[in-house]
Design a protein around this motif. Structure first.
Motif, PDB file in Angstrom:
ATOM      1  N   MET A 264     -17.819  -1.818  -6.795  1.00 46.85           N
ATOM      2  CA  MET A 264     -17.695  -3.171  -6.257  1.00 46.85           C
ATOM      3  C   MET A 264     -17.591  -3.179  -4.736  1.00 46.85           C
ATOM      4  O   MET A 264     -17.571  -4.241  -4.115  1.00 46.85           O
ATOM      5  N   GLY A 265     -17.499  -1.987  -4.135  1.00 46.11           N
ATOM      6  CA  GLY A 265     -17.394  -1.885  -2.686  1.00 46.11           C
ATOM      7  C   GLY A 265     -16.047  -2.301  -2.149  1.00 46.11           C
ATOM      8  O   GLY A 265     -15.939  -2.767  -1.010  1.00 46.11           O
ATOM      9  N   LEU A 266     -14.996  -2.097  -2.979  1.00 42.03           N
ATOM     10  CA  LEU A 266     -13.648  -2.493  -2.571  1.00 42.03           C
ATOM     11  C   LEU A 266     -12.730  -1.277  -2.501  1.00 42.03           C
ATOM     12  O   LEU A 266     -12.815  -0.375  -3.341  1.00 42.03           O
ATOM     13  N   PRO A 267     -11.841  -1.228  -1.512  1.00 46.72           N
ATOM     14  CA  PRO A 267     -10.933  -0.095  -1.369  1.00 46.72           C
ATOM     15  C   PRO A 267      -9.812  -0.141  -2.401  1.00 46.72           C
ATOM     16  O   PRO A 267      -9.463  -1.210  -2.917  1.00 46.72           O
ATOM     17  N   MET A 268      -9.239   1.004  -2.694  1.00 43.36           N
ATOM     18  CA  MET A 268      -8.127   1.064  -3.658  1.00 43.36           C
ATOM     19  C   MET A 268      -6.901   0.307  -3.172  1.00 43.36           C
ATOM     20  O   MET A 268      -6.029  -0.044  -3.973  1.00 43.36           O
ATOM     21  N   GLU A 269      -6.835   0.029  -1.876  1.00 38.59           N
ATOM     22  CA  GLU A 269      -5.721  -0.761  -1.345  1.00 38.59           C
ATOM     23  C   GLU A 269      -5.730  -2.187  -1.883  1.00 38.59           C
ATOM     24  O   GLU A 269      -4.731  -2.906  -1.797  1.00 38.59           O
ATOM     25  N   LYS A 270      -6.857  -2.596  -2.472  1.00 43.33           N
ATOM     26  CA  LYS A 270      -6.969  -3.939  -3.043  1.00 43.33           C
ATOM     27  C   LYS A 270      -6.886  -3.921  -4.575  1.00 43.33           C
ATOM     28  O   LYS A 270      -7.202  -4.921  -5.219  1.00 43.33           O
ATOM     29  N   VAL A 271      -6.456  -2.803  -5.143  1.00 46.79           N
ATOM     30  CA  VAL A 271      -6.384  -2.667  -6.599  1.00 46.79           C
ATOM     31  C   VAL A 271      -4.924  -2.501  -7.025  1.00 46.79           C
ATOM     32  O   VAL A 271      -4.211  -1.650  -6.486  1.00 46.79           O
ATOM     33  N   VAL A 272      -4.492  -3.312  -7.976  1.00 46.92           N
ATOM     34  CA  VAL A 272      -3.151  -3.156  -8.554  1.00 46.92           C
ATOM     35  C   VAL A 272      -3.237  -2.069  -9.622  1.00 46.92           C
ATOM     36  O   VAL A 272      -3.999  -2.181 -10.586  1.00 46.92           O
ATOM     37  N   VAL A 273      -2.450  -1.007  -9.449  1.00 45.63           N
ATOM     38  CA  VAL A 273      -2.485   0.137 -10.361  1.00 45.63           C
ATOM     39  C   VAL A 273      -1.105   0.349 -10.973  1.00 45.63           C
ATOM     40  O   VAL A 273      -0.114   0.505 -10.259  1.00 45.63           O
ATOM     41  N   THR A 274      -1.057   0.348 -12.308  1.00 46.13           N
ATOM     42  CA  THR A 274       0.205   0.594 -13.024  1.00 46.13           C
ATOM     43  C   THR A 274       0.039   1.650 -14.113  1.00 46.13           C
ATOM     44  O   THR A 274       0.994   1.968 -14.807  1.00 46.13           O
ATOM     45  N   VAL A 275      -1.170   2.180 -14.270  1.00 44.59           N
ATOM     46  CA  VAL A 275      -1.458   3.093 -15.384  1.00 44.59           C
ATOM     47  C   VAL A 275      -0.551   4.317 -15.372  1.00 44.59           C
ATOM     48  O   VAL A 275      -0.234   4.878 -16.425  1.00 44.59           O
ATOM     49  N   GLN A 276      -0.104   4.737 -14.200  1.00 43.77           N
ATOM     50  CA  GLN A 276       0.746   5.923 -14.119  1.00 43.77           C
ATOM     51  C   GLN A 276       2.073   5.721 -14.846  1.00 43.77           C
ATOM     52  O   GLN A 276       2.665   6.669 -15.366  1.00 43.77           O
ATOM     53  N   ASP A 277       2.546   4.514 -14.907  1.00 45.91           N
ATOM     54  CA  ASP A 277       3.861   4.224 -15.504  1.00 45.91           C
ATOM     55  C   ASP A 277       3.797   3.713 -16.940  1.00 45.91           C
ATOM     56  O   ASP A 277       4.786   3.810 -17.667  1.00 45.91           O
ATOM     57  N   HIS A 278       2.656   3.143 -17.344  1.00 45.63           N
ATOM     58  CA  HIS A 278       2.588   2.466 -18.643  1.00 45.63           C
ATOM     59  C   HIS A 278       1.547   3.039 -19.581  1.00 45.63           C
ATOM     60  O   HIS A 278       1.569   2.737 -20.774  1.00 45.63           O
TER      61      HIS A 278
END
Length: 323
Positions: A264-278
């Motif tokens: 999508m041409g978007l940086p990871m700074e614009k992605v909400v990531v929770t997979v590590q915890d859930h």
């Protein structure tokens, strides 16, 4: 002015039991390092014995109602996305309805596996835009720990239990892309790909079954289809990737999340990531991540959010909304 479906409040619930990757090392040929490297998952939550999908959903619903400053009497309907209902019938949504003390309105379940919440949210939007309801509790709740094959290291380390919920309500908008609420959605399915992600049992086959997955095939379809559906929804809204403040993707695998953002041409700074915890909480994944993103201070009023998910079916889709 036009009618919009706007997020009024959000909340989530996670079972008390936390299961780190190291817990699997005693019974499987795996390690914390192996799981982290391939999935990004570090831990997940498992429901307690006797704790059901509707129990988790009820707790998330109460959190969403509290966040919205509402009570069950203010809600017209409940739509609950799940692939792990308490019983074959009635719908788990009616059990949440009873647990909340809600004796009016209507409640039903939606089943589209990991894409379930996107489907439920789109259902709720349609109900609101048609005037069928003014306020709807939209819930994603799962107890995938109940359908795991604990001898299959390729699947059992991936999934967790949890629930997320939001209150969607009718509001007036100007009909522009600056309106709050859902601006566009895109839903898809293709039953030809059933065999790459499914449960090998069910009521009409008279068996319980476990989750089965062809991981490489799921990965290939996910990266391609998630980016496509997000672009289609943005096009329908009259927006582009450059307008997006946050992607809140289905939390299945960190590698899929990163690859989709890149497409999508978007940086990871614009992605909400929770997979590590859930881990992967299926239909609960997106509302859980939205709730955590808000509580972290990431998602703020006025932000443009894109949610996207793919699951068994295959079923996939996306929603563009302004918070």
């Amino acid at each position: 002015m036009i009618r919009r479906a706007v997020v009024r409040g959000i909340g989530h619930y996670l079972p008390e039991r936390v299961v780190p990757n190291s817990d699997f090392e005693a019974t499987l040929d795996t390690s914390d390092e192996w799981i982290r490297a391939r999935t990004g998952i570090e831990r997940r939550h498992f429901a307690a014995e006797g704790q059901t999908t509707s129990d988790l959903g009820t707790r998330a619903a109460r959190a969403a109602l509290d966040d919205a400053g509402l009570n069950p009497d203010d809600i017209d309907a409940i739509i609950l996305a799940t692939s792990t209902p308490d019983l074959t019938f009635p719908a788990a949504a009616t059990m949440v309805q009873e647990a909340l003390g809600m004796q009016h309105g209507f409640a039903y379940d939606v089943q589209a596996v990991c894409a379930g919440f996107v489907y439920a949210l789109t259902n709720a939007q349609a109900m609101i835009l048609s005037g069928q309801a003014d306020r709807i509790l939209v819930i994603g709740s799962e107890t995938f720990s109940r359908i795991m094959d604990w001898s299959d290291r390729s699947t059992c380390v991936l999934f967790g239990d949890g629930a997320g919920a939001l209150v969607l309500e009718a509001a007036e908008g100007a009909g522009t892309t600056e309106d709050r609420g859902i601006l566009a959605a895109d839903l898809n399915s293709d039953g030809r790909h059933r065999e790459i992600l499914y449960v090998d049992g069910g009521v009409s086959t008279n068996s319980t079954g476990h989750l089965r997955m062809q991981g490489k095939e799921v990965f290939r379809h996910a990266v391609e289809k998630l980016a496509q559906t997000a672009h289609r929804a943005l096009d329908r809204a009259g927006l582009g990737p450059e307008d997006v403040d946050w992607i809140v993707p289905h939390q299945a695998n960190l590698r899929i999340i990163k690859a989709t953002a890149q497409r999508m041409g978007l940086p990871m700074e614009k992605v909400v990531v929770t997979v590590q915890d859930h881990g992967n909480t299926s239909a609960a994944s997106i509302p859980l991540a939205l709730s955590v993103g808000k509580s972290r201070g990431q998602i703020k009023p006025g932000d443009l959010v894109v949610t996207e998910a793919i699951g068994g079916g295959l079923a996939w889709g996306s929603v563009v909304l302004r918070w």
